[in-house]
Design a protein around this motif. Sequence first.
Motif, short mmCIF file in Angstrom:
data_model
loop_
_atom_site.label_atom_id
_atom_site.label_comp_id
_atom_site.label_asym_id
_atom_site.label_seq_id
_atom_site.Cartn_x
_atom_site.Cartn_y
_atom_site.Cartn_z
N HIS A 185 -3.49 -0.04 -12.50
CA HIS A 185 -3.31 -0.80 -11.26
C HIS A 185 -4.40 -0.68 -10.18
O HIS A 185 -5.36 0.14 -10.29
CB HIS A 185 -2.22 0.50 -10.35
CG HIS A 185 -2.10 -0.22 -9.19
ND1 HIS A 185 -1.29 -1.34 -8.74
CD2 HIS A 185 -2.41 0.29 -7.78
CE1 HIS A 185 -0.98 -1.37 -7.51
NE2 HIS A 185 -1.70 -0.77 -6.80
N ASP A 206 -5.38 -1.69 -6.07
CA ASP A 206 -4.82 -2.27 -4.99
C ASP A 206 -5.03 -3.58 -4.63
O ASP A 206 -6.18 -4.02 -4.49
CB ASP A 206 -5.54 -1.23 -3.68
CG ASP A 206 -5.12 0.23 -3.82
OD1 ASP A 206 -3.93 0.51 -4.34
OD2 ASP A 206 -5.96 0.89 -3.18
N HIS A 266 6.21 3.76 -9.31
CA HIS A 266 5.12 4.93 -9.40
C HIS A 266 3.62 4.11 -9.86
O HIS A 266 3.68 3.51 -10.67
CB HIS A 266 5.50 6.07 -10.00
CG HIS A 266 6.74 6.55 -9.79
ND1 HIS A 266 6.80 7.60 -8.59
CD2 HIS A 266 7.87 6.70 -10.23
CE1 HIS A 266 7.93 8.22 -8.68
NE2 HIS A 266 8.87 7.57 -9.61
N LYS A 267 2.63 4.41 -9.01
CA LYS A 267 1.28 4.28 -9.15
C LYS A 267 0.74 5.43 -9.40
O LYS A 267 0.58 6.11 -8.42
CB LYS A 267 0.59 3.30 -8.30
CG LYS A 267 1.26 2.09 -7.82
CD LYS A 267 0.85 1.35 -6.62
CE LYS A 267 1.83 0.17 -6.18
NZ LYS A 267 1.46 -0.41 -4.90
N GLN A 268 0.25 5.91 -10.53
CA GLN A 268 -0.33 7.11 -10.91
C GLN A 268 -1.73 7.30 -10.53
O GLN A 268 -2.60 5.86 -10.62
CB GLN A 268 -0.10 7.50 -12.31
CG GLN A 268 1.32 7.60 -12.52
CD GLN A 268 2.32 8.44 -11.83
OE1 GLN A 268 1.73 9.46 -11.13
NE2 GLN A 268 3.54 8.46 -12.08
N ASP A 269 -2.49 8.27 -10.36
CA ASP A 269 -3.78 8.61 -10.09
C ASP A 269 -4.51 8.03 -11.47
O ASP A 269 -5.59 7.60 -10.98
CB ASP A 269 -4.04 9.85 -10.03
CG ASP A 269 -3.49 10.33 -8.59
OD1 ASP A 269 -3.00 9.57 -7.71
OD2 ASP A 269 -3.31 11.73 -8.25
N PRO A 272 0.80 -1.19 0.06
CA PRO A 272 0.05 0.16 -0.03
C PRO A 272 0.90 1.12 0.05
O PRO A 272 0.72 1.97 0.95
CB PRO A 272 -0.87 -0.15 1.30
CG PRO A 272 0.07 -0.81 2.17
CD PRO A 272 0.70 -1.92 1.23
N THR A 273 1.78 1.41 -0.99
CA THR A 273 2.39 2.64 -1.22
C THR A 273 2.12 3.10 -2.65
O THR A 273 2.28 2.13 -3.62
CB THR A 273 4.00 2.59 -0.98
OG1 THR A 273 4.51 3.84 -1.22
CG2 THR A 273 4.63 1.49 -1.55
N ARG A 274 2.28 4.38 -2.95
CA ARG A 274 2.07 4.58 -4.30
C ARG A 274 3.23 5.05 -5.26
O ARG A 274 3.36 4.90 -6.16
CB ARG A 274 1.10 6.11 -4.38
CG ARG A 274 -0.33 6.24 -3.56
CD ARG A 274 -1.01 4.93 -4.10
NE ARG A 274 -1.73 5.06 -5.75
CZ ARG A 274 -2.51 4.28 -6.04
NH1 ARG A 274 -2.74 3.13 -5.37
NH2 ARG A 274 -2.90 4.63 -7.24
N HIS A 275 4.39 5.35 -4.21
CA HIS A 275 5.71 6.01 -4.85
C HIS A 275 6.63 5.50 -4.18
O HIS A 275 6.65 5.91 -2.73
CB HIS A 275 5.73 7.50 -5.19
CG HIS A 275 4.53 8.07 -5.94
ND1 HIS A 275 4.43 8.01 -7.33
CD2 HIS A 275 3.38 8.92 -5.43
CE1 HIS A 275 3.16 8.58 -7.74
NE2 HIS A 275 2.56 8.85 -6.65
N ARG A 279 0.38 -5.47 -15.07
CA ARG A 279 0.67 -3.85 -14.88
C ARG A 279 1.32 -3.14 -15.84
O ARG A 279 1.43 -2.15 -16.50
CB ARG A 279 1.22 -3.27 -13.45
CG ARG A 279 0.35 -3.94 -12.56
CD ARG A 279 -0.97 -3.48 -12.48
NE ARG A 279 -1.54 -3.64 -10.76
CZ ARG A 279 -2.16 -4.56 -10.53
NH1 ARG A 279 -2.45 -5.63 -11.24
NH2 ARG A 279 -2.72 -4.63 -9.25
N THR A 321 1.03 2.49 -14.25
CA THR A 321 2.12 2.08 -13.16
C THR A 321 3.40 1.91 -14.10
O THR A 321 3.33 1.54 -15.05
CB THR A 321 1.65 0.60 -12.96
OG1 THR A 321 0.50 0.66 -12.19
CG2 THR A 321 2.76 0.01 -11.80
#
Length: 578
Positions: free
Chosen positions: A361, A363, A162-165, A138-141, A354, A169
């Motif tokens: 992406h 979760d 990086h998982k972007q909005d 559970p981390t985005r960057h 991904r 990914t």
Amino acid sequence: MKILGISAHFHDSAAALVLDGIPVAAVQEERLSRNKNDAGFPLRAIEWCLEEAKLEPTQLDAVVFYEKPMLKFERILTTALRAFPRSWRSFPHAMKNTLGEKLWVKGIIKSYLGVPGEKILFTEHHQAHAAAAFLTQPTRHAAILTADGVGEWATLSVGVGHKQDDGSTSIRLLRELRFPHSLGMLYSTFTAFLGFQVNEGEYKVMGLASYGEPKFVDEVRKVIHPAPDGAFTLDLDYFDFHTTAKRSYSDAFIRLFGRPRAAHESIDPATPEGRRFADIAASVQRVLEDTLVDLTKSLREETGLPDLCFGGGVALNGVANGRILRESGFERLFVPSAPGDAGCAMGAALYADRIHFGNPHKDVPDHPYWGPKVDGEELARIAREDSLPLETAADDSELLDRTVELLASGKIVGWMDGGAEFGPRALGNRSILAAPHTVAMKDRLNKEIKYREEFRPFAPAVPIEQAAKYFDFPPAGARLGAFMSGVFPVRPEWRDKLAAITHVDGTARLQTVERDKAPRFYALLERYGAKTGIPVLLNTSFNLAGEPIVTRAVEGYSTFRRCGIDVIVAGNHLVQKC
């Protein structure tokens, strides 16, 4: 999309299934074959994953293998030729081994599963490690570090994820260290020198290190030389793993560190020779930690990111993880439940989803319980056939109260609940549980149940909200505690009351339990705390030495009958020995 990930043909084979971007099943082959560290093609694991999802192999969109066999073959061939003529004895064996099933993985997958070749994909080994470390957390960057023995060529890599909005990914590996320069091989060489099995006994070295002093640090630093960016090189004069499969250390290594320990030789840190081995273990542990701290400090400065995701077998070193968390500058450290090669099955599937296919992406559920679920009725049936007393609780509350009563009275409980854990740690679903209060309990577990060395420590489990009361546990340590991936000090005022889980150096490899991830285990800890005043239980894996962790109730029952476990629980059923 329906994507199957596979790791195989080195150690800890596994399969993992990802449906529409979400993992739904994952299990190591050893848990089904009952062959410890099973390295074979994971047909049982694949079949279970597909059955769990009610899929036929032909319905899969992709099957992804966790490394590139031709690239690995290039490394093995090149290394053997470079080492010639010293490698002439091992060269035929290496070629036979590699030119067999390892090189023709695509054909093996097609043969077993009947999927067309265009559906079979390959990731690089450290890409799979990086994906398992980053995409499951559970981390985005985050910065990414992977370290193990060796994949194809890489032994260590650093990068960013990086998982972007918008759902896109990226995983970008910035650079890698290549074989034969390897932290994993360094530690495994000392594992072999100390008489333990490579790829199995490294955690024994970590446990033994606490009984020694790092008196051989200068000698260890003669075999590993630091580089300015935190990387390193090995002095290959002290190693033989790159020239032969027979021995990983050279005669020069023996001249430097003394006589190696034979595998059958007992080890007692109270004796001069046992103390020497403990001091050597402490020394390589210290150098490993220092190297990782230097690497991660550099990576923090380079990336500026607050989170670090750490994968590969080296990430199982909980003592080193604790130092990384304290000293690297990263605010949070994420280690997946299966950071080693088994976890690469899930990493390969997620990487394909991904990165290769570019799917958005999603979760990933934040728990380790991806394996087969236990059938409590199977335990009840076996107990009746064996004429052992069977108790069946009317509901969870009654079962929990009865289990707590037995634990508080000094009974040792084999506890089976829900899906099996994915990875090497028992995290409350396939666990042996006991009261953590006395040294006598630790000694009993080692002698009568685990049949293992006396210097080996046991782990505690505690509700996350109570962890800081009993352990020197920073809030940022919650991620390591979730999967028992970090070692933390037991607070001095509690060490006498938690003697069974307090290691000789005052630390413990801690599991923190959250209600939403493991509700039944959490409730058991709460009720044990209500009865005894301390909501901590000793938690060790439900297996005997040399055997895989149990999966089904029948395996738990067999283990229960063959050792000193007093009680076994599965579903709402409880069985005691007469």
